[in-house]
Design an enzyme around this catalytic site. Structure first.
Site, PDB file in Angstrom:
ATOM      1  N   ARG A 169      41.374  43.056  41.250  1.00 34.53           N
ATOM      2  CA  ARG A 169      41.011  41.747  41.854  1.00 34.53           C
ATOM      3  C   ARG A 169      41.097  40.600  40.847  1.00 34.53           C
ATOM      4  NH1 ARG A 169      41.906  44.968  44.649  1.00 34.53           N
ATOM      5  NH2 ARG A 169      40.661  45.988  46.242  1.00 34.53           N
ATOM      6  N   SER A 218      34.346  41.971  50.743  1.00 33.15           N
ATOM      7  CA  SER A 218      33.420  42.416  49.695  1.00 33.15           C
ATOM      8  C   SER A 218      32.909  41.231  48.893  1.00 33.15           C
ATOM      9  CB  SER A 218      34.129  43.377  48.739  1.00 33.15           C
ATOM     10  OG  SER A 218      34.520  44.530  49.443  1.00 33.15           O
ATOM     11  N   GLU A 288      33.129  39.134  43.693  1.00 35.47           N
ATOM     12  CA  GLU A 288      34.567  39.147  43.985  1.00 35.47           C
ATOM     13  C   GLU A 288      34.903  37.849  44.718  1.00 35.47           C
ATOM     14  OE1 GLU A 288      36.247  42.736  45.683  1.00 35.47           O
ATOM     15  OE2 GLU A 288      37.600  41.546  46.937  1.00 35.47           O
TER      16      GLU A 288
HETATM   17  C1  LIG Z   1      37.092  41.450  56.760  1.00 36.92           C
HETATM   18  C2  LIG Z   1      37.670  41.296  55.388  1.00 36.92           C
HETATM   19  C3  LIG Z   1      38.215  42.386  54.739  1.00 36.92           C
HETATM   20  C4  LIG Z   1      38.774  42.247  53.460  1.00 36.92           C
HETATM   21  N1  LIG Z   1      39.306  43.343  52.871  1.00 36.92           N
HETATM   22  C5  LIG Z   1      39.874  43.229  51.655  1.00 36.92           C
HETATM   23  C6  LIG Z   1      40.472  44.371  51.017  1.00 36.92           C
HETATM   24  O1  LIG Z   1      40.512  45.456  51.547  1.00 36.92           O
HETATM   25  N2  LIG Z   1      41.016  44.197  49.796  1.00 36.92           N
HETATM   26  C7  LIG Z   1      41.019  43.000  49.165  1.00 36.92           C
HETATM   27  O2  LIG Z   1      41.557  42.902  48.053  1.00 36.92           O
HETATM   28  N3  LIG Z   1      40.447  41.900  49.736  1.00 36.92           N
HETATM   29  C8  LIG Z   1      39.882  41.991  50.950  1.00 36.92           C
HETATM   30  N4  LIG Z   1      39.309  40.888  51.535  1.00 36.92           N
HETATM   31  C9  LIG Z   1      39.263  39.616  50.805  1.00 36.92           C
HETATM   32  C10 LIG Z   1      40.452  38.695  51.050  1.00 36.92           C
HETATM   33  O3  LIG Z   1      41.040  38.941  52.306  1.00 36.92           O
HETATM   34  C11 LIG Z   1      41.523  38.830  49.954  1.00 36.92           C
HETATM   35  O4  LIG Z   1      40.997  38.513  48.684  1.00 36.92           O
HETATM   36  C12 LIG Z   1      42.731  37.919  50.224  1.00 36.92           C
HETATM   37  O5  LIG Z   1      43.722  38.218  49.297  1.00 36.92           O
HETATM   38  C13 LIG Z   1      42.396  36.430  50.126  1.00 36.92           C
HETATM   39  O6  LIG Z   1      43.480  35.704  50.655  1.00 36.92           O
HETATM   40  P1  LIG Z   1      43.233  34.257  51.283  1.00 36.92           P
HETATM   41  O7  LIG Z   1      44.536  33.705  51.701  1.00 36.92           O
HETATM   42  O8  LIG Z   1      42.194  34.319  52.329  1.00 36.92           O
HETATM   43  O9  LIG Z   1      42.691  33.481  50.010  1.00 36.92           O
HETATM   44  P2  LIG Z   1      41.529  32.386  49.954  1.00 36.92           P
HETATM   45  O10 LIG Z   1      40.231  33.027  50.299  1.00 36.92           O
HETATM   46  O11 LIG Z   1      41.918  31.200  50.732  1.00 36.92           O
HETATM   47  O12 LIG Z   1      41.552  32.048  48.400  1.00 36.92           O
HETATM   48  C14 LIG Z   1      41.132  33.019  47.451  1.00 36.92           C
HETATM   49  C15 LIG Z   1      41.455  32.483  46.047  1.00 36.92           C
HETATM   50  O13 LIG Z   1      42.867  32.432  45.895  1.00 36.92           O
HETATM   51  C16 LIG Z   1      43.274  31.120  45.524  1.00 36.92           C
HETATM   52  N5  LIG Z   1      44.577  30.842  46.152  1.00 36.92           N
HETATM   53  C17 LIG Z   1      44.880  30.892  47.474  1.00 36.92           C
HETATM   54  N6  LIG Z   1      46.171  30.554  47.665  1.00 36.92           N
HETATM   55  C18 LIG Z   1      46.699  30.275  46.431  1.00 36.92           C
HETATM   56  C19 LIG Z   1      47.968  29.852  45.983  1.00 36.92           C
HETATM   57  N7  LIG Z   1      48.986  29.639  46.814  1.00 36.92           N
HETATM   58  N8  LIG Z   1      48.142  29.648  44.648  1.00 36.92           N
HETATM   59  C20 LIG Z   1      47.124  29.851  43.777  1.00 36.92           C
HETATM   60  N9  LIG Z   1      45.891  30.257  44.156  1.00 36.92           N
HETATM   61  C21 LIG Z   1      45.674  30.469  45.466  1.00 36.92           C
HETATM   62  C22 LIG Z   1      42.188  30.200  46.086  1.00 36.92           C
HETATM   63  O14 LIG Z   1      42.175  28.957  45.419  1.00 36.92           O
HETATM   64  C23 LIG Z   1      40.948  31.056  45.832  1.00 36.92           C
HETATM   65  O15 LIG Z   1      40.536  30.938  44.494  1.00 36.92           O
HETATM   66  C24 LIG Z   1      38.760  40.997  52.820  1.00 36.92           C
HETATM   67  C25 LIG Z   1      38.215  39.880  53.477  1.00 36.92           C
HETATM   68  C26 LIG Z   1      37.675  40.023  54.750  1.00 36.92           C
HETATM   69  C27 LIG Z   1      37.120  38.819  55.441  1.00 36.92           C
END
Ligand SMILES: Cc1cc2nc3c(=O)[nH]c(=O)nc-3n(C[C@H](O)[C@H](O)[C@H](O)COP(=O)(O)OP(=O)(O)OC[C@H]3O[C@@H](n4cnc5c(N)ncnc54)[C@H](O)[C@@H]3O)c2cc1C
Length: 296
Positions: A169, A218, A288
């Protein structure tokens, strides 16, 4: 012309935009401005027009963020318009705004294995790379070749996976760099088998996670050799409530929004879980979820 008006011509630009509906947890205040460039060229062009003292925050699906009730006093970037997806042999190049589930499906349709887990992670590709998302023993860094990033000074560079120091992560991006696209190297396999694996992963998920209520996945990283959920449960906090936020009864490393929770409510539970686990087990849990505009 003001910089805001110039950006208006390159996509969608708005002021005082509520961010809670743009996150899976459904909490947080407003963005001072939100800009959605219509494509990559417009993002690059816009970069030179944004004054240096305006802070930028890329927001993907908002599935791993806790945004403060006071919101973000800067420019939030929605890269959903950067959504190209190109498959060439075993290589896929994909834009930052593509949903990971869509990428997983596209890979499966082409009989390419390595991204099945993305069918279960509700984020965009940019957020997935930034977080080195993973599940079911797969993670982004296993199959990533390189990322194209846009720097604050307008330079676009390609960074190889090995230079990103990707760990559990964690991805080391240059300060302020935006992920614009990523290239993956996958392996050929049977398309039907890949789709079956994705279906099985999804059903395992829905059995073990509280997906009916808004959450951010998480809250804490799993410490070496243990599970944050087990630790939080062991200190008696499963089901603990503050306002309308609750440590899930289904999975103690999830905090759910039971309807109308504030960011402060969620923060209170994160601080409580961290302090109680430290007191009773001497283990330091590390969040996380990305805390935006707030801290522990
Ligand atoms: C129900 C549920 C289940 C999940 N299961 C998992 C799992 O199994 N495994 C896992 O790893 N995660 C999981 N997650 C967490 C999440 O989905 C992941 O971390 C995902 O990768 C975040 O993507 P996002 O587009 O929502 O990012 P955001 O939440 O919008 O952003 C997360 C971070 O990334 C940065 N970011 C976003 N886009 C960019 C970009 N283009 N350039 C630079 N930085 C950027 C943001 O500034 C922020 O710091 C889960 C979440 C939920 C709600």
């Amino acid at each position: 012309m003001s910089w805001q008006a110039e950006l208006q011509a390159m996509g969608k630009m708005a002021a005082n935009v509520p961010l809670a509906p743009r996150t899976t947890l459904g909490v947080g205040g407003e963005a001072a401005w939100l800009f959605r460039p219509s494509d990559k060229a417009n993002l690059i062009a816009a970069m030179s027009m944004i004054p240096q003292d305006i802070s930028l925050f890329p927001l993907g699906r908002g599935s791993n963020v806790l945004i403060a009730d006071s919101g973000i006093d800067g420019l939030v970037l929605d890269l959903g318009g950067i959504n190209t997806l190109m498959v060439e042999g075993e290589t896929i190049k994909v834009g930052a705004g593509v949903r990971m589930s869509k990428l997983a499906q596209a890979a499966a349709n082409h009989g390419l294995t390595g991204l099945e887990f993305m069918a279960t992670v509700p984020g965009d590709l940019g957020g997935g790379v930034a977080m080195n998302a993973g599940a079911f023993r797969q993670q982004v860094s296993d199959v990533l070749l390189s990322v194209d990033v846009l720097h604050r000074d307008g330079r676009l560079t390609c960074i190889s996976r090995d230079a990103l120091d990707m760990r559990y992560r964690y991805t080391k991006l240059p300060q302020g760099a935006l992920i614009v696209s990523a290239t993956f190297k996958l392996e050929t396999s049977d398309a039907e088998q890949i789709k079956t694996t994705m279906r099985e992963m999804r059903s395992k998920r829905s059995d073990s996670q509280p997906l009916a209520l808004p959450n951010c996945g998480s809250v804490f990283k799993n410490p070496e050799g243990d599970f944050a959920a087990r630790l939080i449960e062991s200190v008696g906090l499963k089901g603990e409530q503050r306002g309308k936020a609750r440590i899930s009864d289904v999975h103690a490393n999830f905090i759910v929004n039971a309807g109308g929770a504030s960011s402060e409510d969620v923060l209170h539970l994160i601080r409580l879980a961290k302090a109680e686990v430290k007191k009773q087990t001497n283990i330091d849990l590390e969040p996380e979820v990305k805390l935006v505009g707030c801290s522990l």
